[in-house]
Design a protein around this motif. Structure first.
Motif, PDB file in Angstrom:
ATOM      1  N   MET A 175      55.107  38.566  43.613  1.00  0.00           N
ATOM      2  CA  MET A 175      54.032  38.899  42.676  1.00  0.00           C
ATOM      3  C   MET A 175      53.559  37.598  42.042  1.00  0.00           C
ATOM      4  O   MET A 175      54.120  37.140  41.059  1.00  0.00           O
ATOM      5  CB  MET A 175      54.547  39.885  41.621  1.00  0.00           C
ATOM      6  N   MET A 176      52.547  36.992  42.647  1.00  0.00           N
ATOM      7  CA  MET A 176      52.079  35.683  42.182  1.00  0.00           C
ATOM      8  C   MET A 176      50.569  35.610  42.282  1.00  0.00           C
ATOM      9  O   MET A 176      49.925  36.478  42.872  1.00  0.00           O
ATOM     10  CB  MET A 176      52.749  34.582  43.005  1.00  0.00           C
ATOM     11  N   LYS A 177      50.041  34.535  41.736  1.00  0.00           N
ATOM     12  CA  LYS A 177      48.591  34.381  41.658  1.00  0.00           C
ATOM     13  C   LYS A 177      47.966  34.386  43.063  1.00  0.00           C
ATOM     14  O   LYS A 177      46.971  35.040  43.312  1.00  0.00           O
ATOM     15  CB  LYS A 177      48.266  33.072  40.933  1.00  0.00           C
ATOM     16  N   SER A 192      48.041  44.391  35.481  1.00  0.00           N
ATOM     17  CA  SER A 192      47.915  43.291  34.515  1.00  0.00           C
ATOM     18  C   SER A 192      47.090  42.137  35.080  1.00  0.00           C
ATOM     19  O   SER A 192      46.616  41.289  34.344  1.00  0.00           O
ATOM     20  CB  SER A 192      49.293  42.808  34.047  1.00  0.00           C
ATOM     21  N   ASN A 193      46.921  42.103  36.415  1.00  0.00           N
ATOM     22  CA  ASN A 193      46.107  41.033  37.019  1.00  0.00           C
ATOM     23  C   ASN A 193      44.849  41.592  37.696  1.00  0.00           C
ATOM     24  O   ASN A 193      44.327  40.994  38.640  1.00  0.00           O
ATOM     25  CB  ASN A 193      46.943  40.258  38.038  1.00  0.00           C
ATOM     26  N   GLU A 194      44.395  42.716  37.180  1.00  0.00           N
ATOM     27  CA  GLU A 194      43.263  43.433  37.790  1.00  0.00           C
ATOM     28  C   GLU A 194      42.076  42.516  38.080  1.00  0.00           C
ATOM     29  O   GLU A 194      41.586  42.453  39.208  1.00  0.00           O
ATOM     30  CB  GLU A 194      42.838  44.577  36.848  1.00  0.00           C
ATOM     31  N   THR A 195      41.615  41.769  37.084  1.00  0.00           N
ATOM     32  CA  THR A 195      40.393  40.968  37.238  1.00  0.00           C
ATOM     33  C   THR A 195      40.554  39.892  38.304  1.00  0.00           C
ATOM     34  O   THR A 195      39.716  39.755  39.195  1.00  0.00           O
ATOM     35  CB  THR A 195      40.016  40.297  35.891  1.00  0.00           C
ATOM     36  N   LYS A 215      39.389  38.978  44.849  1.00  0.00           N
ATOM     37  CA  LYS A 215      39.728  38.654  46.245  1.00  0.00           C
ATOM     38  C   LYS A 215      40.118  39.862  47.094  1.00  0.00           C
ATOM     39  O   LYS A 215      39.994  39.841  48.305  1.00  0.00           O
ATOM     40  CB  LYS A 215      40.927  37.688  46.273  1.00  0.00           C
ATOM     41  N   HIS A 216      40.683  40.896  46.461  1.00  0.00           N
ATOM     42  CA  HIS A 216      41.266  41.993  47.236  1.00  0.00           C
ATOM     43  C   HIS A 216      40.838  43.365  46.729  1.00  0.00           C
ATOM     44  O   HIS A 216      40.540  43.519  45.555  1.00  0.00           O
ATOM     45  CB  HIS A 216      42.804  41.965  47.136  1.00  0.00           C
ATOM     46  N   ASN A 217      40.894  44.341  47.637  1.00  0.00           N
ATOM     47  CA  ASN A 217      40.777  45.731  47.215  1.00  0.00           C
ATOM     48  C   ASN A 217      42.201  46.195  46.866  1.00  0.00           C
ATOM     49  O   ASN A 217      42.969  46.589  47.739  1.00  0.00           O
ATOM     50  CB  ASN A 217      40.198  46.574  48.354  1.00  0.00           C
ATOM     51  N   ILE A 218      42.543  46.128  45.582  1.00  0.00           N
ATOM     52  CA  ILE A 218      43.925  46.443  45.182  1.00  0.00           C
ATOM     53  C   ILE A 218      44.206  47.946  45.250  1.00  0.00           C
ATOM     54  O   ILE A 218      45.360  48.367  45.218  1.00  0.00           O
ATOM     55  CB  ILE A 218      44.255  45.914  43.757  1.00  0.00           C
ATOM     56  N   PHE A 219      43.159  48.755  45.399  1.00  0.00           N
ATOM     57  CA  PHE A 219      43.351  50.209  45.366  1.00  0.00           C
ATOM     58  C   PHE A 219      43.962  50.727  46.668  1.00  0.00           C
ATOM     59  O   PHE A 219      44.621  51.758  46.677  1.00  0.00           O
ATOM     60  CB  PHE A 219      42.028  50.919  45.049  1.00  0.00           C
ATOM     61  N   MET A 239      43.031  53.170  34.396  1.00  0.00           N
ATOM     62  CA  MET A 239      42.299  52.119  35.118  1.00  0.00           C
ATOM     63  C   MET A 239      41.460  52.717  36.251  1.00  0.00           C
ATOM     64  O   MET A 239      40.268  52.429  36.368  1.00  0.00           O
ATOM     65  CB  MET A 239      43.278  51.087  35.680  1.00  0.00           C
ATOM     66  N   VAL A 240      42.082  53.584  37.101  1.00  0.00           N
ATOM     67  CA  VAL A 240      41.330  54.113  38.242  1.00  0.00           C
ATOM     68  C   VAL A 240      40.258  55.112  37.789  1.00  0.00           C
ATOM     69  O   VAL A 240      39.195  55.208  38.401  1.00  0.00           O
ATOM     70  CB  VAL A 240      42.257  54.739  39.324  1.00  0.00           C
ATOM     71  N   LEU A 241      40.513  55.801  36.683  1.00  0.00           N
ATOM     72  CA  LEU A 241      39.523  56.739  36.156  1.00  0.00           C
ATOM     73  C   LEU A 241      38.283  55.970  35.678  1.00  0.00           C
ATOM     74  O   LEU A 241      37.146  56.334  35.982  1.00  0.00           O
ATOM     75  CB  LEU A 241      40.128  57.543  34.991  1.00  0.00           C
ATOM     76  N   ARG A 242      38.557  54.862  34.968  1.00  0.00           N
ATOM     77  CA  ARG A 242      37.459  54.011  34.459  1.00  0.00           C
ATOM     78  C   ARG A 242      36.603  53.521  35.621  1.00  0.00           C
ATOM     79  O   ARG A 242      35.368  53.567  35.582  1.00  0.00           O
ATOM     80  CB  ARG A 242      38.069  52.836  33.676  1.00  0.00           C
ATOM     81  N   LEU A 243      37.252  53.035  36.704  1.00  0.00           N
ATOM     82  CA  LEU A 243      36.494  52.454  37.821  1.00  0.00           C
ATOM     83  C   LEU A 243      35.869  53.523  38.721  1.00  0.00           C
ATOM     84  O   LEU A 243      34.868  53.263  39.384  1.00  0.00           O
ATOM     85  CB  LEU A 243      37.390  51.523  38.644  1.00  0.00           C
ATOM     86  N   SER A 244      36.449  54.730  38.731  1.00  0.00           N
ATOM     87  CA  SER A 244      35.874  55.762  39.602  1.00  0.00           C
ATOM     88  C   SER A 244      34.710  56.482  38.924  1.00  0.00           C
ATOM     89  O   SER A 244      33.929  57.155  39.583  1.00  0.00           O
ATOM     90  CB  SER A 244      36.945  56.771  40.043  1.00  0.00           C
TER      91      SER A 244
END
Length: 616
Positions: A386-388, A436-439, A444-448, A495-500
């Motif tokens: 779990m890194m940058k 915590s690193n959403e932004t 770079k990635h689709n974290i979903f 988080m997913v509710l906000r973005l959906s």
């Protein structure tokens, strides 16, 4: 006469295209004479012929790198004679490899074949290999692997040669080496191949261990003790041992193509303890050495996988898991990332055939099934990356491996005694990291995609856990863990509710996670009020784990969950559709390094002349 390889190859390289064309007839003549000489009774003549062939092939190929555009086959043999020439060459090599004769001659035959296969960076553009396909030496390679004395001498080169031949135009045409490798069922041959791979991997593990010990007893170790961990990253960076992609490619092809090879993984090898290194340890790996930095947290010592390279394991799977563990510790640069990816692809292929095998009552297995060691490695990977510079591709592969293993457990109703809490905890920590690193990560990635896979692993445990978790109390512990960590699931839902609900690019991907959370949220919303009321009635401010479990057990019957479809389905691994570009680059890199390491000192072996010096 002893062959002056350096001179011959250098001379060919120094000529321009026109000058080379002028001596084409001489080259053709020399090439044919060499092939005739392979049938001679005098070993020194055979040695000289083999070495001259190497120099001619390499010299003419080097020349072709320019824009002269002449055809290699014509230049070496002449179009009209090429077919007969190559038939005679391959038959002679086959006879020499299968004969009872000199081991040094066999070694030189394999070197010539490796030279032939690797003269071009892209082996699929090497038209001479068409003749190697027609005049197969597959049986000769198998004979080397199944016969212990020849395997000890030549197993390494034979396995690397086979791995490369399998990759010749593998997607464009029918490659006979692929067809033949896929149907090998001879136990001695498969075990021989497994043993060669295991020895090469355990040699890497041993070298890493030696470097680590040397490093710990050295200057940096003393310095770190004095000034704390300020320099620890630099110190660890020093521990690097060249990885062995060629041998990993061989393991991949065996696991991927041959369904019988899966049994070799768990086979105990009595010889493993006797031979610790491959006999020809010439590194056939990409030039960039793989730095391996141990993770800062103490996960390795916490898991039960015996990662100590001193412990002689006589089992290919455990040796490979140790190797993977070292390789995957540091994936910061591209080369290391590719090595880690190859290890995970191999694990993906291993995880699939496990579905076809009945649980074997293997006397040689340790007290825990081998699948526990695979899960340990996946948990270790999850916790330590779990890194940058987030290795998203590796995480997705890692979760897929866990999912495939769970599907097998569920399908076969195998109750696995494993410390499942470690896996659940690692998965929840990964979700927390994504949030915590959403932004940074979303740039770079689709974290979903990854979040959905993690949530669905929990859904798999919730829906089918009672069929494969070891005891009813393990299932209770799953609920306890979800309730204990409810804040993380609540935060993920927010988080997913906000973005959906926003009309952004992540709307669809986020809404899939929202739907997937339905049962986890039902568990939290059902049990939390009951736990709070139990605490209030009994005047307890902080409930113990046992008290929470008591509430959980008492309230299962009123819990309503939705049936979710497809949790135990997955897409089968397909190299051609998903990984073709990766393997093309990998094989190119291996080919370049095998060629580079076929140095003159390995070809002009003084040993040969000493061995045959008695012959007049």
């Amino acid at each position: 006469m002893k062959v002056n390889l350096e001179y011959l190859e250098g001379k060919l390289e120094s000529l321009d295209g026109e000058e080379l064309m002028k001596i084409k007839d001489n080259i053709n003549c020399l090439f044919q004479h060499c092939i005739q000489a392979l049938g001679e009774d005098h070993p020194i003549r055979v040695v000289n012929a083999l070495q001259t062939l190497c120099a001619l092939i390499r010299g003419v190929h080097q020349k072709n790198k320019s824009t002269s555009g002449f055809d290699i086959i014509n230049m070496l043999m002449g179009f009209d004679k090429a077919e007969l020439c190559m038939k005679n060459l391959m038959e002679s090599l086959d006879s020499l490899l299968c004969a009872e004769g000199s081991e040094s001659l066999k070694s030189l035959c394999l070197k010539l074949l490796l030279c032939l296969v690797t003269v071009t960076d892209n082996i699929s553009q090497n038209t001479i290999l068409e003749y190697v396909m027609i005049n197969s030496i597959f049986e000769a390679i198998l004979q080397i692997l199944s016969h212990p004395p020849s395997r000890r001498e030549h197993g390494y080169d034979a396995v690397v040669l086979l791995a490369l031949l399998v990759n010749y135009r593998k997607y464009e045409s029918v490659n006979p080496y692929i067809v033949k490798l896929s149907i090998v069922d001879d136990e001695a041959t498969l075990n021989g191949m497994g043993l060669v791979i295991a020895q090469a991997l355990s040699e890497y593990n041993r070298q890493y261990k030696d470097k680590e010990e040397e490093h710990q007893s050295g200057f940096f170790s003393a310095l770190t003790n004095m000034v704390g961990s300020m320099f620890i990253a630099d110190a660890h960076e020093k521990i690097s041992v060249q990885t062995n992609e060629a041998i990993l490619l061989a393991l991949y092809e065996a696991v991927h193509l041959n369904r019988n090879f899966i049994t070799v993984l768990a086979q105990s090898h009595p010889e493993m303890g006797l031979v610790t290194a491959p006999v020809s340890p010439a590194p056939t790996t990409p030039a960039t050495p793989l730095g391996t930095t141990p993770p800062s947290s103490d996960v390795i010592s916490a898991v039960e996988l015996p990662l100590d390279a001193d412990v002689q394991t006589s089992n290919l799977l455990i040796t490979f898991l140790k190797y993977s563990s070292i390789v995957m510790q540091d994936t910061k640069d591209e080369h290391r990332l590719h090595s880690g990816k190859l290890c995970l692809i191999i694990l993906t292929c291993i995880a699939e055939p496990m579905r076809h095998r009945k649980k074997a009552a293997d006397k040689n297995l340790p007290c825990r099934p081998l699948v526990c060691a695979v899960l340990d490695l996946m948990v270790e990977f999850i916790v330590t990356h779990m890194m940058k510079e987030f290795p998203m591709d590796l995480y997705i592969r890692c979760i897929q491996v866990v999912h495939k293993l769970l599907c097998y457990q569920k399908k076969c109703r195998v109750r696995l005694h494993y410390t499942w809490r470690e896996l659940w905890s690692a998965l929840i920590n990964l979700l927390k990291f994504l949030m915590s690193n959403e932004t940074v990560l979303l740039a770079k990635h689709n974290i979903f995609t990854l979040a959905l896979m993690i949530v669905n692993l929990f859904n798999m445990f919730i829906t089918y856990g009672d069929t494969f978790l070891p005891t009813p109390s393990s299932y209770d512990e799953l609920y306890y863990e979800i309730i204990r960590m409810h804040q993380s699931f609540d935060n993920l839902y927010s988080m997913v509710l906000r973005l959906s609900t926003n009309a952004g690019q992540w709307k669809e991907a986020a809404s899939k996670v929202t739907h997937a959370l339905v049962n986890i949220r039902a568990i939290i919303n059902h049990f939390n009020p009951k736990i709070e009321s139990y605490a209030a009635v009994n005047h307890i401010s902080q409930l113990s784990e046992e008290q929470v479990l008591e509430v959980v057990r008492a309230n299962y019957d009123t819990l309503t969950l939705k049936l979710q479809d497809g949790l135990d389905q997955y897409e089968r691994y397909s190299e051609q559709h998903k990984e073709a570009a990766f393997f093309k680059e990998l094989v190119r890199s291996i080919s370049t390094n095998v060629r580079r390491n076929l140095a003159f000192h390995t070809l002009s072996q003084e040993v040969l002349l000493k061995e045959f010096s008695t012959i007049s």
